[in-house]
Structures are given as structure tokens and as C-alpha cells.
Design an enzyme around this catalytic site. Sequence first.
Site, mmCIF file in Angstrom:
data_model
loop_
_atom_site.group_PDB
_atom_site.id
_atom_site.type_symbol
_atom_site.label_atom_id
_atom_site.label_comp_id
_atom_site.label_asym_id
_atom_site.label_seq_id
_atom_site.Cartn_x
_atom_site.Cartn_y
_atom_site.Cartn_z
ATOM 1 N N ILE A 139 86.538 44.118 27.998
ATOM 2 C CA ILE A 139 87.806 43.599 27.451
ATOM 3 C C ILE A 139 87.629 43.560 25.937
ATOM 4 O O ILE A 139 86.639 43.017 25.444
ATOM 5 C CB ILE A 139 88.041 42.160 27.964
ATOM 6 C CG1 ILE A 139 88.165 42.140 29.486
ATOM 7 C CG2 ILE A 139 89.226 41.510 27.265
ATOM 8 C CD1 ILE A 139 89.533 42.363 30.027
ATOM 9 N N HIS B 259 87.394 48.914 24.885
ATOM 10 C CA HIS B 259 88.605 49.480 25.486
ATOM 11 C C HIS B 259 89.796 48.545 25.284
ATOM 12 O O HIS B 259 90.269 47.921 26.226
ATOM 13 C CB HIS B 259 88.344 49.759 26.974
ATOM 14 C CG HIS B 259 89.473 50.417 27.693
ATOM 15 N ND1 HIS B 259 90.391 51.244 27.081
ATOM 16 C CD2 HIS B 259 89.833 50.378 29.006
ATOM 17 C CE1 HIS B 259 91.269 51.668 27.983
ATOM 18 N NE2 HIS B 259 90.961 51.161 29.146
ATOM 19 N N CYS C 288 81.293 49.260 33.923
ATOM 20 C CA CYS C 288 82.683 48.975 33.551
ATOM 21 C C CYS C 288 82.839 48.867 32.044
ATOM 22 O O CYS C 288 81.963 48.349 31.355
ATOM 23 C CB CYS C 288 83.136 47.640 34.158
ATOM 24 S SG CYS C 288 82.813 47.477 35.920
ATOM 25 N N SER C 289 83.987 49.308 31.534
ATOM 26 C CA SER C 289 84.292 49.113 30.121
ATOM 27 C C SER C 289 84.728 47.661 29.927
ATOM 28 O O SER C 289 85.152 46.999 30.870
ATOM 29 C CB SER C 289 85.391 50.074 29.682
ATOM 30 O OG SER C 289 86.560 49.872 30.444
ATOM 31 N N LYS D 219 83.214 52.690 27.201
ATOM 32 C CA LYS D 219 82.116 51.902 27.724
ATOM 33 C C LYS D 219 81.403 51.090 26.631
ATOM 34 O O LYS D 219 81.188 49.899 26.783
ATOM 35 C CB LYS D 219 81.151 52.884 28.402
ATOM 36 C CG LYS D 219 79.978 52.294 29.072
ATOM 37 C CD LYS D 219 80.388 51.530 30.301
ATOM 38 C CE LYS D 219 79.326 50.535 30.688
ATOM 39 N NZ LYS D 219 79.192 49.396 29.791
ATOM 40 N N CYS E 48 96.832 52.502 30.261
ATOM 41 C CA CYS E 48 95.684 52.751 29.377
ATOM 42 C C CYS E 48 95.853 54.062 28.613
ATOM 43 O O CYS E 48 95.046 54.360 27.727
ATOM 44 C CB CYS E 48 94.400 52.784 30.185
ATOM 45 S SG CYS E 48 94.385 51.595 31.528
#
Lengths: 385, 350, 130
Positions: free
Chosen positions: A209, A333, A206-207, A329, A83
Site C-alpha cells: 500500500i 503501488h 504482494c505489492s 513490488k 490499477c
Amino acid sequence: MRDVAIIGVGMNKWGELWKQSIHEIFVEAALEAIDDAGVDHIDSMYVGCMSGGLFNGQEHLASVLADYLGVASIPAARVESACASGGLAVKCGILDVMSGASDIVLVGGVEKMTDVSGDAATFALATAADQEYEVYQGVTFPGLYAMMAHAHMHKYGTTSAQLAAVAVKNHANGSKNPLAQFPQLITVDDVLNSVMIADPLHILDCSPITDGAAAAVICSLETTKRIDKKPIVKFTGFGHATASIALHSRSDLTTLTATTEAGNRAFKMAGRTPADIDVIEVHDCFTIAELMVLESLRFFEPGQAGPATEAGLTQIDGKIPVNASGGLKSKGHPVGATGVAQIIEITKQLRGEAGDRQVKNARIGMTQNMGGSGGSTVTHIMEVI
Amino acid sequence: MAGIVGYGAYIPRNRIRVADIAKTWGADAPSYERGLLLKEKSVPSPDQDTITMSVEALRNALQRAKIDAQKIGALYIGSESHPYAVKPSGTVVAEAINAIPDCHCADYEFACKAGSESMFVALSLVEAGQVEYAVGIGADTSQGAPGDALEYSAAAGAAAFIMGKTNVLAEAVVTYSYMSDTPDFWRREHEFYPRHAGRFTGEPAYFSHTIGATKGILEKAGMKVSDFKHVVFHQPNGKFPLRVGKMLGFTPEQLEVGLLTPTLGNTYSAASPLGLTAVLDIAEPGDQILMVSYGSGAGSDAFIWKVTDKITAVQNAAVKTRTLLDENKVYIDYGTYAKYRGKIRMNDNN
Amino acid sequence: MAIPNYWRSIPQRYRYEAAKCTGCGKIFFPPRIVCDECASRSFETINLSRYGKIVTFTVIRIAPSQFVDQAPYPIGIVELNDGIKICTQIADCNPDDLKIGMPVRLEFRKISQDGTPGIIQYGYKAVPVK
Ligand SMILES: [Zn+2]
């Protein structure tokens, strides 16, 4: 060694870009960056992409993208650090310019994640963790950060509401970013009532997809002056460090040593301290990550980032505005693009072009882009001169 | 004299009540509970199979035997639920305890008798002086077809025995086996669930062979029913062993300790071996134990064990069978049971 | 996991074989060929303890496809008595009863399988010790 400045940025609206291929989204962002820079050529190109192979079945990506960008023949390289691939591409471009090997360099990042099923995407992302001793056991990326969160809560008393406050703040910022994937406002209760993914992390911790690309044109300070691009935004420091990618191999699960190291290197090179930074973009792939990063960079003492976030100190008008862009977020991402998008946000903030989310009098900005569960980190410090 | 130098058991912690199975199929639970003398049965988790249970049972046996696993020269696993149709279970277990590479491995199958035959072969090799130590394991994660009578009893468990000649816990006094071709229960290649011949599994099969083996070994040893403190029969349900015991003149007290089925179910190849571990857990020096297995197809292996004074020192060296059976259990519903046992049709992508 | 990779790591997954640096005594699991503490390249093979305690844990509720039949499942970092930390599922427990610091023991379990036709891959899982 030569000074390096950033003269052009480009980024498309992120999200589920069903109609566009990986080349298209990258070329779109790259062209925007080149237009913004007002240059008629680039000497070389670095592209951060975590896994063209697993997401798109395409490796050898630098040549593919250079070709579609219409610049085939220039030296181009795809760099990978999970990442942190985007941040690493920027660093590689800076080194290229610093060395004098190239003068004008396109640094970009791209990830096209929705061409595969959710399960395949989960698998691809998990390749950033230790395949043999973490993933084999059934851990997921949310699971790794959840274990850090649990350890952090146990050691410092960090609460789920404090984690939620990170998400709430970043969505509030993202609501002011027209390029964000999820610009909607959320509340602490929304986060706490959202489905649990890996205790204590809910889905709104969670960030997402994301498909997306980001690109920037950087060049030597002399060239910047010649082009007469103002204000001049210069890289004054960068840092890059690694750590064990296996969480269990680390002595302390509540701190990120690669982030501390990469931060120290950038601060030292720039001659700055956290107190000097006006605005920072950090790698909030999960809410707990933002807190741990801020503590690892010493913006807050260990255990204090949660209470500080709850108290509003990291809001756009707070003591240290964090993730004014909406962060991973809210903005999204697309793994390889994230580190470059952070650079773009800081550039916009320093140029005073951040619109409703503009941090007042931002002169010195910082980015922190992290790979995996913290196994690599790239930091940059940028200043208006 | 050769005999058992270490023994260990393993039972998964999941249980399903006979009543919950009966409810699913609209059957009359009390009649099953009374008819089979069966209250509940063990169920393996999705991460447990014959191999994993064998490893844990053998680790428990090694804790009692306190021997170097490198000295184990042979390792046999009897099961009708080896995880692979082709590929040995034994090599995995031998690797796990570090008995490799100087070790002979073989997997046995003989319906519910496979465990005792692995014990028989292990013991024979030690007696013959071929190897210093040999392991015999009975383990099964048995399956009964949904709604079939077997589903009420088919359970999971493992028992491991290390045979040797020094520091023997229970000497093998006599062995005797009794065989015939009797097709009472079978599973053809590629079939998921076994089939059985209904009431034919009783008199000409279980009873005939169990009685034949018992009478045979008593005659061979020159012993009588009253010579034994404990007797362990194969226990496909709670009722058969009690009935065959009565037919042979054993008292309920002699059967009591080794009869686990009412709350365990039928662990097939592990059934009489697990019964033996429960007996050894409480046995006293000098006790004589009769063990008679039964496997469909059909045959019985019989053993007479004489407990030595070494037993008391090792009984607490590993978890006891009754502890595994009575403590740390969790009840699951039929849906969870069906999921755990692979009875639900899934998409073919994992 | 690819068969050759799985096969290579059997000593670690089945028997917890680790490398102990003969220079400084640091233990590596899985084994390494150079010590990050003292740069020694000489190691002896040891077997890690099967006993340890939970350092942190989570409960995976959204699982990768090969683990879906077991979800939700707790997974954690366990520090074995030798001081080595490993990532492992925690089986045979009610997730609500788990606590950081809780003693556990490693058991031999199936970890995953390469579909129903492929090989079964085994390894360790922690279970709470009463
Ligand atoms: Zn060393």
C-alpha cells in the site's frame, strides 16, 4: 494523426507520506515534470486515480488537482480503470495530442492510500473486482491472484520459489532506485518464510500500500523538435483492451487476455515484436502477475516465465530486463500512479538516465499496466529516435 | 390420509466434547457425562443458522418427496433461535426452495416444542384441504450461558417435513397436545442466553407434560405402549427420555433409534423431529411410531405415525440422519466454540 | 452489500437462477440481457446444478473485517455441472485436503452481515462431496 513524444517526467519518493495530502503529492510530481519538460504552459491534463472517493472522500479530482497546480481553467479529466488508471491517463493524453485538440498535455497519476485504515484500503482496492459475485463471497485481491497462481502451478508446474524469484529480482532492482518505497534486498527464503496471505502467495509476493504520484509532459513531435529536447522519446505504439473483471468468467485462468490483446495492438501499431523490446515495465502487483503478463505478451511461452526468471533472464543484464525500476513490488503501488511511473522509468531508461539500474543500449521500451485481476490493460511502446 | 411425504435432516459437522466444556469451567466432566448421558454436542459454524440449516434439511426432504416446490402452500419454521427478532425465517427458506409467492409462511416459537407445532399446523392445513403440501421445520442453534448446565447440551440441527396426502411415507394416525402454564425455562426480550428454574424443569415440567401427552394420545387412539416399534421423546439430555420411557413402560429398544442426544446434544426445536427422521431412515412398512415433543412454558405435542410401503424407496434418496451425526464430524476446542458462538466480546466495527 | 442490490440477486444467490440464451444455448450467471456469443437478446431462466468441481482455490488468511471470524477460509472457483464457473467459499473442509478437481456441492450459508444490527446476507458455499 500526429506523432507524440514525452518531454518531461516527475515523480516523488514513494511510501507512507503521512504529512502530505493527495494534492501536494500530485502537484509536486507535476511541477517536476513541467520543469523537466521546460514548458511554460500545458493545454490539458489527464489524471489517473482509482479511488479518490474511497481513499480520500474526494471525487471531482481533476478540477481539484488543476486548481492546486495553478492551471485551473484548462480542460482536465480524471480517468479510472482500477490499477490501470495511470496507463489510461497516458493513453488519453496521447489521443488528445494526436487529434490536435491539445499540443502539450500533462498526464499523471496519483493515489493517497494511507488516509484510511488497512481494512478500508482493502475494501477500496476490492472494488476493482466483481463486487457482487467475487467480493461478496469473501475474496480479496491477493486471493484472486492466488487462485491464478494455484491454477498456473497446477497446469505448468510453476513453483513458489519461481514466484519468489520475481520478488527477489524486483527488490534487487528497486535497491538501485532512490524513489522506491521498499528498496531493501530480500532472498528467496525471506519470501518463502514470510507470512502467508492467500496460499500460495506470501506477503513478500504482494505489492504494498503506497502513497505516491507520477507525472509526465507529452506533446507533438513538432513541438518536441522546437523545444530541442534530446534524446527524443516517442510513443510508437499503444494498446488498450478489456476482459471480464470476474476471474470465474474467464475460460483460462492462467492467461490474461486483455494483456495479450493490448500487447498485440501496441506491437502492431509500432511494427515491433517482443524480440525488439530492450526493456519492459510490467504490472507485478503480485509475483504471479509478472509471470503471467510476460507469458501473455509472449516474451515467454506459457509456463516458461517462472523458469526464465529463476535463470536470471529478466534481470537488468538478462535477455529481457523486466521491472528495472523495482516494479510495483519494490517501488510501491499507489494504484493510479503506477501506470505513469512505468512510463517514467522507460523514459529514463531510453534517455540513459537510469543510474545504477540502467539497461545497456536501451532503445525500445514497453510498459504494461493492468487493472484489477486483469480486466483491463494498457500498453505503450516507446522508442528513442 | 394425510401424513409425511418427505423428510430431511441437517446437522452441522462441528462437535465439542462435554469434557472440553467442563474443563473450561473447572467442572467434573464424568459427572456431567453420566448425569446427562451426554458425550458431545453439535456446534454451528459462523456461517450456519436456523435459516441455513432449515434450507438444507428441506432440500433433503424435497429429494425424498420429489414434488414441485411450487405446490407447497404453507411453510412453518419452529425455533427459539430465529436469526432475526423481527423478520421471518420462513420467507428466506421459501425463496430458497422456490415455493414463493403462493405460500403461507410463519415462524413459531415455543421453546423446544416449536418444531413439532410447525409440523402440527402444516399437517392440519393439509388435512383440512387448505393446501396440497405444507412444510413443518424444527431448527435451532441453541445457546446456553457460559458455564451454565445448558451449555453442555445446547446444540444445533434441523429437521424438515413435507406434509401431503399423496405418496405418503408415514400417515398421521392421531395427534394430541397437552399444555399448561409452567415457567420452567424462558428467555426475555433482549436477553442473549435463556434462563431456567433448575430442578423445576424436571418433574412438574418435562415429565408431567410428556407423560400427560403420551397417556392422552394413547387413550385417544385406543392404543398401548407395545403397539409401537419406535418411540421418540423430546431429548434435552440423554437421561430424561430414557427415564420417561421407563416410567411409561417403553423398552430401551423402542427408544434406541430415535435417541440422538448423547452424541448430538439438545437441538431444542429440532430434537424430537430429528429423532423422527432417524427412525424414518430405518423404518419398515407397517411400523407404528410415537413421537412426543416437549417445550418449556409448557406443553407437549404427540403424534402417532404409521409407516407405509412407500418409505423404502426414499430412505436413500437423501443423506440419512445417522450419517450426518456419525460421519464427517470435526472436534473443536472451547476457544473455537466460543468464537463460533459469538461468546467473545469484539470491537464493534463489523 | 446494499439491501436493494442483495434483494435483486436473491434468485441467483439462493436458487442459482441463470439465463440461457435461446439463440446459442450459452448460459450466463448472473443473467445478462444480451448474449456475447450470438448477440441474441432472448433468454430462458434455468437453475444451475448444485454440483460441480474445484477449478482452483486459495486460502484467505488475511480477511476483510466482515469475514475475520471465519478466517482462514478456503475460497475457489468451482465449475458447476452446467459448465458455469462461480467464485465461492469452500466450507466444511480441512484446507490441506482440498485438491483441484475435487467434487463439491453448493450449500445454503450465511455469507456476511451488515454488522450485528444489520441484515444477514445469505448465499452459496461449496462443500466437498464424499
Ligand atoms: Zn447466444
